[in-house]
Design an enzyme around this catalytic site. Sequence first.
Site, PDB file in Angstrom:
ATOM      1  CE  LYS A 108      71.652  11.875  -3.005  1.00 20.14           C
ATOM      2  NZ  LYS A 108      72.935  12.487  -3.371  1.00 20.14           N
ATOM      3  N   GLY A 222      79.508   7.264 -16.076  1.00 20.90           N
ATOM      4  CA  GLY A 222      78.440   8.247 -16.202  1.00 20.90           C
ATOM      5  C   GLY A 222      79.018   9.638 -16.063  1.00 20.90           C
ATOM      6  CG  ASN A 223      77.926  14.127 -14.446  1.00 18.45           C
ATOM      7  OD1 ASN A 223      78.657  14.428 -13.511  1.00 18.45           O
ATOM      8  ND2 ASN A 223      77.506  15.014 -15.319  1.00 18.45           N
ATOM      9  N   GLY A 225      82.267   9.682 -13.680  1.00 17.05           N
ATOM     10  CA  GLY A 225      83.368   8.924 -14.260  1.00 17.05           C
ATOM     11  C   GLY A 225      83.926   9.602 -15.503  1.00 17.05           C
TER      12      GLY A 225
HETATM   13  P1  NAD Z   1      75.346   8.251 -13.659  1.00 19.67           P
HETATM   14  O1  NAD Z   1      73.984   7.646 -13.599  1.00 19.67           O
HETATM   15  O2  NAD Z   1      75.632   9.336 -14.634  1.00 19.67           O
HETATM   16  O3  NAD Z   1      76.428   7.089 -13.951  1.00 19.67           O
HETATM   17  C1  NAD Z   1      76.529   5.956 -13.157  1.00 19.67           C
HETATM   18  C2  NAD Z   1      77.521   5.017 -13.830  1.00 19.67           C
HETATM   19  O4  NAD Z   1      77.739   3.890 -12.973  1.00 19.67           O
HETATM   20  C3  NAD Z   1      77.050   4.459 -15.163  1.00 19.67           C
HETATM   21  O5  NAD Z   1      78.140   4.335 -16.049  1.00 19.67           O
HETATM   22  C4  NAD Z   1      76.554   3.066 -14.788  1.00 19.67           C
HETATM   23  O6  NAD Z   1      76.593   2.142 -15.868  1.00 19.67           O
HETATM   24  C5  NAD Z   1      77.553   2.708 -13.716  1.00 19.67           C
HETATM   25  N1  NAD Z   1      77.096   1.654 -12.825  1.00 19.67           N
HETATM   26  C6  NAD Z   1      75.895   1.528 -12.204  1.00 19.67           C
HETATM   27  N2  NAD Z   1      75.863   0.414 -11.467  1.00 19.67           N
HETATM   28  C7  NAD Z   1      77.080  -0.159 -11.621  1.00 19.67           C
HETATM   29  C8  NAD Z   1      77.656  -1.337 -11.119  1.00 19.67           C
HETATM   30  N3  NAD Z   1      76.979  -2.138 -10.306  1.00 19.67           N
HETATM   31  N4  NAD Z   1      78.943  -1.614 -11.489  1.00 19.67           N
HETATM   32  C9  NAD Z   1      79.641  -0.822 -12.330  1.00 19.67           C
HETATM   33  N5  NAD Z   1      79.127   0.314 -12.842  1.00 19.67           N
HETATM   34  C10 NAD Z   1      77.870   0.628 -12.483  1.00 19.67           C
HETATM   35  O7  NAD Z   1      75.689   8.698 -12.164  1.00 19.67           O
HETATM   36  P2  NAD Z   1      76.734   9.803 -11.691  1.00 19.67           P
HETATM   37  O8  NAD Z   1      76.050  11.112 -11.626  1.00 19.67           O
HETATM   38  O9  NAD Z   1      77.989   9.658 -12.474  1.00 19.67           O
HETATM   39  O10 NAD Z   1      76.980   9.342 -10.174  1.00 19.67           O
HETATM   40  C11 NAD Z   1      77.872   8.282  -9.832  1.00 19.67           C
HETATM   41  C12 NAD Z   1      78.115   8.279  -8.331  1.00 19.67           C
HETATM   42  O11 NAD Z   1      78.630   9.545  -7.943  1.00 19.67           O
HETATM   43  C13 NAD Z   1      76.903   8.041  -7.426  1.00 19.67           C
HETATM   44  O12 NAD Z   1      77.339   7.368  -6.271  1.00 19.67           O
HETATM   45  C14 NAD Z   1      76.470   9.440  -7.042  1.00 19.67           C
HETATM   46  O13 NAD Z   1      75.753   9.458  -5.833  1.00 19.67           O
HETATM   47  C15 NAD Z   1      77.818  10.099  -6.899  1.00 19.67           C
HETATM   48  N6  NAD Z   1      77.820  11.546  -7.018  1.00 19.67           N
HETATM   49  C16 NAD Z   1      77.339  12.156  -8.140  1.00 19.67           C
HETATM   50  C17 NAD Z   1      77.371  13.535  -8.227  1.00 19.67           C
HETATM   51  C18 NAD Z   1      76.947  14.261  -9.465  1.00 19.67           C
HETATM   52  O14 NAD Z   1      77.107  15.483  -9.505  1.00 19.67           O
HETATM   53  N7  NAD Z   1      76.470  13.592 -10.506  1.00 19.67           N
HETATM   54  C19 NAD Z   1      77.850  14.292  -7.150  1.00 19.67           C
HETATM   55  C20 NAD Z   1      78.355  13.637  -6.026  1.00 19.67           C
HETATM   56  C21 NAD Z   1      78.328  12.255  -5.977  1.00 19.67           C
END
Ligand code: NAD
Length: 429
Positions: A108, A222-223, A225
């Site tokens: 990471k 985000g992505n 969700g």
């Molecule tokens: P992103 O940046 O696209 O979206 C994050 C979302 O979370 C946004 O809507 C943001 O407003 C919201 N957010 C941030 N802080 C917050 C809070 N305190 N309360 C409520 N909402 C909050 O990120 P993503 O890529 O969707 O990743 C989200 C999670 O999934 C992270 O934990 C990441 O490590 C994990 N993840 C992502 C991937 C990937 O492929 N993108 C893969 C595995 C795990």
Amino acid sequence: MAQTGSFNPYEMARAQFDRVADMIAMDAGARELLRTPMREYHFTMPVRMDDGTVRLFQGFRVQHNDARGPAKGGIRFHPQETIDTVRALAMWMTWKCAAVDIPLGGGKGGVICDPHNLSLREQEGICRAWIRQVSRDIGPLIDVPAPDVMTSGQHMLWMLDEYEWIHRGRYPGVITGKPVGMGGSLGRKEATGYGVVYTLREALKELNLRPENTTASVQGFGNVGQHAIQLYGQIGGVVTCVSCWDQEDQTSHSYVKRDGIDLDQLRSITDRFGGIDKSKAQDLGYERLGGDAWLEQDVDILIPAALEHQITQANVDRISRRVKIMAEGANGPTTPDADRVLHERGVFVIPDLVANAGGVTCSYFEQVQSNTNYYWEMDEVLGKLDVKMTSAFLAMSELARRQKLYTRDAAYVLAVNRVAQAAHERGWV
Ligand code: NAD
């Protein structure tokens, strides 16, 4: 809720590991190796800002363990990034790759910065500086980064470009999450959120529930969700609440619509960081509640898909008795004490290392495609993703049933055993 106070994700990751090591009576050598990152890089990066000044940024890369293959894991840009967050996420990556049985280890990276306050040119400067610091220590056969919170395909492409200038060749397999057409895989954008729903679909089957008779509440838009909401909607489910971070208010809000949110409509009022425009949402008839309200909803399914440390001892009791499944889209959203409560209450938890492994699985597919310079169609990618995710889910639930284990423990036992076995077979421990 933001990551606050004395919470230390690395301590949590180690505590989770120690518990599993005890459960499987792991020998002392393997235990010490696997609870410690094998390599860490810490560096300071000077970056020229748009106003001509130079600012220093702190960057990290942690390679937790590569016994099963090259390290793999995202790079997160976040103002509250810490080395212990990166260590924890790297360790979880090792277990996640092993849980879905792909031949990769765990890594990471991160940079302490807030992209909200940086121009794209300044972000490009950070990406290129980050690669210059680690260009000898990553590579298609060593360690393969990817996007994470607040980094995107564009960031990955700048990083790839810098790496290729340094190494004088084309190495698309050095990084994943690249834009489609520039070495990216179709389906990567969708993979994590869809993967959450492939496992959710299997959990619903186990509980004899039909998706169309269920509702869900999602933290994060985000992505992960957004894509989880999309596929869950396609299989018939209804999402009644989403929450996200509000940059202006520096807090999170939850948006509720009892008869179901409209994904496309909400997307049209959401910025590239996954922040929903609160006044437009209210104009569209969404009720705006506090940041924690997403977990208090009277729904069947919770999908935390924002950040770690969101379901804690302090708020777990506010989860509705109706909740039957929690699918962890985010990494480490549930603290161990809150986890115990969910376990006692009989909530079917699909742990992060299985639920959100779709992203890394598709990253692995992207690596395979990049290294062979042959790119698959969308159906092929998603079909293979579904097979991998479903097999990982079934292996976990079968072990949980057979040994009467909590699902998270079953996933950990499978994953940790695989990594320990690779370390043993290599003669490391
Ligand atoms: P992103 O940046 O696209 O979206 C994050 C979302 O979370 C946004 O809507 C943001 O407003 C919201 N957010 C941030 N802080 C917050 C809070 N305190 N309360 C409520 N909402 C909050 O990120 P993503 O890529 O969707 O990743 C989200 C999670 O999934 C992270 O934990 C990441 O490590 C994990 N993840 C992502 C991937 C990937 O492929 N993108 C893969 C595995 C795990």
